[in-house]
Structures are given as structure tokens and as C-alpha cells.
Design a protein around this motif. Sequence first.
Motif, PDB file in Angstrom:
ATOM      1  N   GLY A 165      -6.421  -1.927   4.650  1.00 10.84           N
ATOM      2  CA  GLY A 165      -4.963  -1.856   4.570  1.00 10.84           C
ATOM      3  C   GLY A 165      -4.431  -0.530   4.057  1.00 10.84           C
ATOM      4  N   GLY A 166      -5.238   0.193   3.284  1.00  9.90           N
ATOM      5  CA  GLY A 166      -4.797   1.482   2.756  1.00  9.90           C
ATOM      6  C   GLY A 166      -4.097   1.396   1.411  1.00  9.90           C
ATOM      7  N   ALA A 167      -3.811   0.189   0.942  1.00 10.60           N
ATOM      8  CA  ALA A 167      -3.199  -0.031  -0.371  1.00 10.60           C
ATOM      9  C   ALA A 167      -3.662  -1.404  -0.862  1.00 10.60           C
ATOM     10  CB  ALA A 167      -1.680   0.011  -0.280  1.00 10.60           C
ATOM     11  N   LEU A 168      -3.868  -1.520  -2.153  1.00 10.79           N
ATOM     12  CA  LEU A 168      -4.351  -2.778  -2.722  1.00 10.79           C
ATOM     13  C   LEU A 168      -3.434  -3.943  -2.362  1.00 10.79           C
ATOM     14  CD1 LEU A 168      -6.359  -4.317  -4.514  1.00 10.79           C
ATOM     15  CD2 LEU A 168      -4.927  -3.687  -6.476  1.00 10.79           C
ATOM     16  N   ALA A 169      -2.124  -3.747  -2.439  1.00 11.62           N
ATOM     17  CA  ALA A 169      -1.185  -4.831  -2.136  1.00 11.62           C
ATOM     18  C   ALA A 169      -1.368  -5.331  -0.711  1.00 11.62           C
ATOM     19  CB  ALA A 169       0.251  -4.368  -2.355  1.00 11.62           C
ATOM     20  N   LEU A 170      -1.592  -4.441   0.233  1.00 16.20           N
ATOM     21  CA  LEU A 170      -1.781  -4.843   1.626  1.00 16.20           C
ATOM     22  C   LEU A 170      -3.129  -5.530   1.811  1.00 16.20           C
ATOM     23  CD1 LEU A 170      -0.264  -1.783   3.506  1.00 16.20           C
ATOM     24  CD2 LEU A 170       0.854  -3.915   2.784  1.00 16.20           C
ATOM     25  N   ASP A 171      -4.155  -5.054   1.109  1.00 19.45           N
ATOM     26  CA  ASP A 171      -5.457  -5.711   1.186  1.00 19.45           C
ATOM     27  C   ASP A 171      -5.373  -7.146   0.651  1.00 19.45           C
ATOM     28  OD1 ASP A 171      -6.642  -3.434   2.274  1.00 19.45           O
ATOM     29  OD2 ASP A 171      -7.280  -2.677   0.319  1.00 19.45           O
TER      30      ASP A 171
END
Length: 184
Positions: A12-18
Amino acid sequence: MTFSWTPHRFSGGALALDVANSVVLRSDPARRIDRYDDAKTMDAFAGGANHYCAERAWTGPLVPVAPERRAAFLSLREAIDDHFRAEARGEGTPAQLALLLEAIADTLRHSGGRAGALDAATAHSALRLTVNAAPDRLKICPNCGWLFLDKSRNRSRNWCDMAICGNRAKASRHYYRHRKEPGT
């Protein structure tokens, strides 16, 4: 079936998206898989993020969400997905943003100051995305439906992970193109 958090799961490129992407096939209720349904898999996510997540804004290793905060963490995950999925489609609303900010505030207020807590790190990641992410960089993978940040120079990335989703899409196109040719 044994499940492990691999590099692909952190595309995702960001923890929140992952974290939002921990639900597989979200738009298909019959095939939907929530990787956080199992507490052990949910706890293992923090270790996977320590190794594979592209975003490294936190200090020290991430630790799993405290058991009493899991329901709130799942609410945060859903608010992240709802807001950023709508933003990627160009359909974001102030109400969705407000719900996300409320979930972030609740998480940060109740994270208990635990060093490296996954829920607090996820809230910080989501907050950074609301402030810093360029809307045209936020995309939805056409193959799996996961959210990801397109960090390519010319903003031309199509899939969350070229090795998995990109390859599947290309193989599918190849199959259908050659299947329709006469004499094959």
C-alpha cells in the motif's frame, strides 16, 4: 490453511493503507476474507509491518494492538478504508473525513502511550495521509481492489504490486487474446 504476512501484503505504501488492505476481496461479500478475524494473525501483522511496510515513521518495533482496543482498531481500519477509497474515486465527503478524524482521535486518546503500538502508528499514518497525500497518488488496484500510493515519478503505476496483480492482469489478457485466435 496457514497464513503469513509477506511483502506483497504491504504494498500500500503507507501503514494505514496496509491495515485497510487486511480485508481481501472487500467488495465481494461471498469471497471476502478479513485477515483480522483471527487474533493471532492480527497480532502477527505488527511483526510483518516491522519487516515489510514501506512507511517507517514510527520509532522502535511495532507491537500488536491491546486486546481491549481491537474493536476500536477495526473501526479505525474501516474509517481509513471508507475515506481513502472514496478519495481515490474522487468521491470523498466531509462526513467521511469527519468519521476518519474521530476514529484517529479516539485511537490516539486511548492508545495508552504504549511505545510502538500498532493502533497509534496506524492513526498517525492515516493522519499524515489526510494532510500530505496528493489525491492523484492514491489509487485502487484494478485486480485486487487494494488501496495504494502511486509513488512513481509520472504517476503511472496501475497495480498495487506488479509482481502479483500486474502479472495476473497481463497473463489474463494474454490468455484471452490467444484463446480467441483461430487455430489455437
